[in-house]
Design a protein around this motif. Structure first.
Motif, PDB file in Angstrom:
ATOM      1  N   LEU A 208       0.849  -1.180   0.000  1.00 39.84           N
ATOM      2  CA  LEU A 208       0.000   0.000   0.000  1.00 39.84           C
ATOM      3  C   LEU A 208       0.887   1.233   0.000  1.00 39.84           C
ATOM      4  N   GLN A 209       0.703   2.084  -1.005  1.00 37.09           N
ATOM      5  CA  GLN A 209       1.517   3.280  -1.149  1.00 37.09           C
ATOM      6  C   GLN A 209       0.649   4.519  -0.917  1.00 37.09           C
ATOM      7  N   LYS A 210       1.190   5.496  -0.222  1.00 39.54           N
ATOM      8  CA  LYS A 210       0.472   6.746   0.048  1.00 39.54           C
ATOM      9  C   LYS A 210       0.839   7.774  -1.015  1.00 39.54           C
ATOM     10  N   SER A 211      -0.172   8.323  -1.698  1.00 37.38           N
ATOM     11  CA  SER A 211       0.057   9.469  -2.574  1.00 37.38           C
ATOM     12  C   SER A 211      -0.484  10.703  -1.853  1.00 37.38           C
ATOM     13  N   TYR A 218      -0.407  -0.980  -4.847  1.00 40.64           N
ATOM     14  CA  TYR A 218       0.541  -1.276  -5.931  1.00 40.64           C
ATOM     15  C   TYR A 218       0.807  -2.776  -5.958  1.00 40.64           C
ATOM     16  N   ILE A 219       0.579  -3.378  -7.126  1.00 36.60           N
ATOM     17  CA  ILE A 219       0.809  -4.819  -7.290  1.00 36.60           C
ATOM     18  C   ILE A 219       1.700  -5.030  -8.508  1.00 36.60           C
ATOM     19  N   ARG A 220       2.822  -5.654  -8.289  1.00 36.40           N
ATOM     20  CA  ARG A 220       3.709  -6.007  -9.404  1.00 36.40           C
ATOM     21  C   ARG A 220       3.591  -7.510  -9.652  1.00 36.40           C
ATOM     22  N   LEU A 221       3.183  -7.861 -10.866  1.00 37.65           N
ATOM     23  CA  LEU A 221       3.023  -9.267 -11.248  1.00 37.65           C
ATOM     24  C   LEU A 221       4.132  -9.605 -12.229  1.00 37.65           C
ATOM     25  N   THR A 222       5.034 -10.498 -11.839  1.00 39.31           N
ATOM     26  CA  THR A 222       6.246 -10.739 -12.621  1.00 39.31           C
ATOM     27  C   THR A 222       6.128 -11.877 -13.622  1.00 39.31           C
ATOM     28  N   GLN A 223       5.156 -12.781 -13.412  1.00 44.41           N
ATOM     29  CA  GLN A 223       4.947 -13.873 -14.356  1.00 44.41           C
ATOM     30  C   GLN A 223       3.627 -14.553 -14.046  1.00 44.41           C
ATOM     31  N   PHE A 224       3.154 -15.359 -14.986  1.00 48.18           N
ATOM     32  CA  PHE A 224       1.892 -16.075 -14.811  1.00 48.18           C
ATOM     33  C   PHE A 224       2.181 -17.555 -14.596  1.00 48.18           C
ATOM     34  N   ASN A 225       2.510 -17.911 -13.356  1.00 49.47           N
ATOM     35  CA  ASN A 225       2.668 -19.320 -13.039  1.00 49.47           C
ATOM     36  C   ASN A 225       1.390 -19.839 -12.393  1.00 49.47           C
ATOM     37  N   ALA A 226       1.413 -21.103 -11.969  1.00 50.91           N
ATOM     38  CA  ALA A 226       0.188 -21.727 -11.453  1.00 50.91           C
ATOM     39  C   ALA A 226      -0.337 -21.033 -10.202  1.00 50.91           C
ATOM     40  N   ASN A 227       0.533 -20.399  -9.444  1.00 54.37           N
ATOM     41  CA  ASN A 227       0.119 -19.768  -8.194  1.00 54.37           C
ATOM     42  C   ASN A 227      -0.282 -18.302  -8.357  1.00 54.37           C
ATOM     43  N   ALA A 228      -0.067 -17.726  -9.524  1.00 56.22           N
ATOM     44  CA  ALA A 228      -0.302 -16.290  -9.698  1.00 56.22           C
ATOM     45  C   ALA A 228      -1.732 -15.864  -9.365  1.00 56.22           C
ATOM     46  N   PRO A 229      -2.789 -16.568  -9.831  1.00 61.62           N
ATOM     47  CA  PRO A 229      -4.150 -16.106  -9.526  1.00 61.62           C
ATOM     48  C   PRO A 229      -4.459 -16.056  -8.038  1.00 61.62           C
ATOM     49  N   ILE A 230      -4.118 -17.093  -7.292  1.00 62.44           N
ATOM     50  CA  ILE A 230      -4.435 -17.102  -5.862  1.00 62.44           C
ATOM     51  C   ILE A 230      -3.584 -16.092  -5.103  1.00 62.44           C
ATOM     52  N   LYS A 231      -2.317 -15.945  -5.506  1.00 65.66           N
ATOM     53  CA  LYS A 231      -1.445 -14.959  -4.855  1.00 65.66           C
ATOM     54  C   LYS A 231      -1.974 -13.545  -5.095  1.00 65.66           C
ATOM     55  N   LEU A 232      -2.432 -13.278  -6.311  1.00 61.89           N
ATOM     56  CA  LEU A 232      -2.949 -11.952  -6.626  1.00 61.89           C
ATOM     57  C   LEU A 232      -4.275 -11.703  -5.906  1.00 61.89           C
ATOM     58  N   ALA A 233      -5.119 -12.715  -5.855  1.00 63.66           N
ATOM     59  CA  ALA A 233      -6.397 -12.571  -5.145  1.00 63.66           C
ATOM     60  C   ALA A 233      -6.155 -12.232  -3.675  1.00 63.66           C
ATOM     61  N   ASN A 234      -5.197 -12.912  -3.060  1.00 69.38           N
ATOM     62  CA  ASN A 234      -4.868 -12.624  -1.657  1.00 69.38           C
ATOM     63  C   ASN A 234      -4.355 -11.197  -1.500  1.00 69.38           C
ATOM     64  N   ALA A 235      -3.535 -10.750  -2.455  1.00 69.80           N
ATOM     65  CA  ALA A 235      -2.973  -9.403  -2.379  1.00 69.80           C
ATOM     66  C   ALA A 235      -4.070  -8.349  -2.489  1.00 69.80           C
ATOM     67  N   SER A 237      -7.279  -8.704  -1.730  1.00 67.99           N
ATOM     68  CA  SER A 237      -8.091  -8.756  -0.506  1.00 67.99           C
ATOM     69  C   SER A 237      -7.408  -8.027   0.645  1.00 67.99           C
ATOM     70  N   GLU A 238      -6.113  -8.238   0.798  1.00 64.93           N
ATOM     71  CA  GLU A 238      -5.374  -7.581   1.879  1.00 64.93           C
ATOM     72  C   GLU A 238      -5.321  -6.065   1.681  1.00 64.93           C
ATOM     73  N   LEU A 239      -5.125  -5.628   0.439  1.00 62.01           N
ATOM     74  CA  LEU A 239      -5.064  -4.192   0.160  1.00 62.01           C
ATOM     75  C   LEU A 239      -6.438  -3.534   0.331  1.00 62.01           C
ATOM     76  N   GLU A 240      -7.500  -4.276   0.015  1.00 63.30           N
ATOM     77  CA  GLU A 240      -8.851  -3.763   0.253  1.00 63.30           C
ATOM     78  C   GLU A 240      -9.079  -3.525   1.738  1.00 63.30           C
ATOM     79  N   GLU A 241      -8.652  -4.476   2.559  1.00 62.74           N
ATOM     80  CA  GLU A 241      -8.806  -4.347   4.004  1.00 62.74           C
ATOM     81  C   GLU A 241      -8.016  -3.168   4.560  1.00 62.74           C
ATOM     82  N   LYS A 242      -6.898  -2.857   3.911  1.00 60.95           N
ATOM     83  CA  LYS A 242      -6.058  -1.749   4.367  1.00 60.95           C
ATOM     84  C   LYS A 242      -6.557  -0.391   3.864  1.00 60.95           C
ATOM     85  N   GLY A 243      -7.605  -0.399   3.039  1.00 66.28           N
ATOM     86  CA  GLY A 243      -8.204   0.856   2.602  1.00 66.28           C
ATOM     87  C   GLY A 243      -7.701   1.407   1.298  1.00 66.28           C
ATOM     88  N   ALA A 244      -7.322   0.547   0.341  1.00 66.04           N
ATOM     89  CA  ALA A 244      -6.869   1.033  -0.966  1.00 66.04           C
ATOM     90  C   ALA A 244      -8.005   1.761  -1.686  1.00 66.04           C
TER      91      ALA A 244
END
Length: 414
Positions: A208-211, A218-235, A237-244
């Protein structure tokens, strides 16, 4: 004439006919194991290859010519298969020996040992090019950039190397060095020595970055491996909880990966709509859709550049055409072809181009790439400068988010 002589003459004639007919109708001599391997590879391409003209040639004749050569062992069979595939003039359709095939099957969520480069053969020039260095890899730390041309590897010219041969030369034990002769733009070639290392493939970096006016996820996705969808979904959800209040999805230098992973990631952002069309050689169109709900409806800006390729372009195109995101950066790489892996009888394999993909608005990306909504060139920056005030593309995305979220708030008040 003596009856016995007549009988013997008739019998000889019948025997001659029987031998001739039997010889004509006898099955062809059994194929050797090497010939069977070549024929198997030919059949796979014949059945699945995207271009049903096979690069405007008689594909059956190519098989006949291959089987005329003396195939004394597996190596000569491999060479015959490679020669067949070369006639297609498609760098992505290629033969893999058993070691290369096993290597390509390694789970993409694991670890690699090498320099950390995604490479491709430029379809126009035939030159070996860098798609992108893997984030945090020795190649990235050494300053290798997307579109750099690799002229030599350990002194070996790359002009006649396949992708897999080039990759094999760059692999090696951790701690050993490999020398690359790199050509960039019109400058003179430069030799770079890179120390091989273990490369951890962590697909998602989120914070979470403050402007001035917003909390930006801010989410940087470096490749599309088998875990990318679940890792991104978790990210998310966590950023939503933090007030993005809004999101920046960074796909710069993301070379792609699994097609399905790209589709699943697009679905995380879309309530509905087409994600991508696939087109096979019969012109039959398949499609993948999103049925929602999206994990967030907050404004989204996507960063792309010349190293954004393949599954990354599927995602960027889906978000752009569905008007879910604004794209900022440079035109993407332009790889719009889909390959499948096929195993051959001896453990070797083929990677074969079986289809192409189009964006929801039926844009063909191959060799063309995707043009951002806001084109913003950028000078190369160090890894620790990404998503900071030194990153002009990131700062442009921040400004867009601030103007968008302000407009949304004013609209909500009215």
């Amino acid at each position: 004439m003596d009856n016995s002589k007549v009988f013997r003459s008739i019998l000889s004639f019948i025997m001659a006919l029987w031998l001739a007919f039997g010889s004509f109708c006898s099955p062809a001599a059994a194929l050797t194991d090497e010939q069977k391997l070549v024929s198997q590879a030919w059949r796979i391409v014949n059945r699945t290859y995207l271009d049903d003209t096979f690069n405007h040639q008689n594909w059956a004749q190519v098989r006949q010519e291959a089987l005329k050569t003396r195939l004394k062992d597996s190596q000569t069979a491999y060479q015959a298969i490679q020669n067949m595939l070369k006639t297609l003039d498609d760098p992505f359709t290629r033969f893999l020996d058993p070691r290369q095939y096993r290597s390509l099957q390694v789970n993409t969520s694991g670890e690699l040992t090498g320099v950390g480069l995604q490479i491709a053969l430029n379809s126009e020039t035939g030159k070996l090019e860098v798609v992108t260095p893997i984030a945090g890899s020795p190649a990235e730390k050494a300053g290798i950039l997307p579109r750099d041309r690799i002229v030599k590897i350990e002194g070996t010219p790359t002009d006649n190397l396949t992708l897999d041969e080039a990759a094999s030369l760059m692999r090696g034990r951790i701690g050993t060095a490999v020398s690359l002769l790199i050509e960039r733009d019109s400058s003179s070639p430069k030799e770079i020595s890179i120390i091989r290392d273990r490369i951890t493939l962590n697909p998602v970096i989120a914070k979470l970055q403050k402007s001035k006016k917003n909390n930006i996820g801010y989410i940087r996705l470096t490749q599309f491996n088998a875990n990318a969808p679940i890792k991104l979904a978790n990210a998310i959800s966590e950023l939503e909880e933090k007030g993005a209040d809004g999101y920046i999805l960074d796909l710069r230098n993301n070379p792609g990966g699994l097609l399905q992973a790209g589709i699943e990631v697009a679905r995380l952002w879309l309530d509905s709509g087409i994600v991508v069309y696939t087109v096979n050689r019969q012109g039959v169109q398949g499609n993948f859709e999103s049925s929602g709900p999206a994990l967030t409806k907050d404004p989204l800006v996507v960063l792309v550049n010349q190293g954004t390729a393949s599954a990354s372009e599927i995602l960027a195109g889906a978000l752009q055409d569905n008007k879910r995101a604004t794209l900022v950066g440079e035109k993407t790489f332009g790889k719009g072809l889909i390959q499948s892996l096929f195993e051959l009888s001896d453990g070797s394999g083929l990677a074969v181009t079986i289809a192409k993909y189009e964006t929801p608005n039926h844009r063909d990306i191959n060799k063309l790439g995707i043009t951002p909504d806001k084109v913003m060139p950028s000078e190369p920056i160090a890894i620790n400068q990404v998503a900071t005030s030194d990153d002009v593309q990131y700062q442009t995305a921040v400004e867009l988010l601030e103007s968008t979220t302000i407009a949304q708030r004013l609209g909500a008040r009215s």
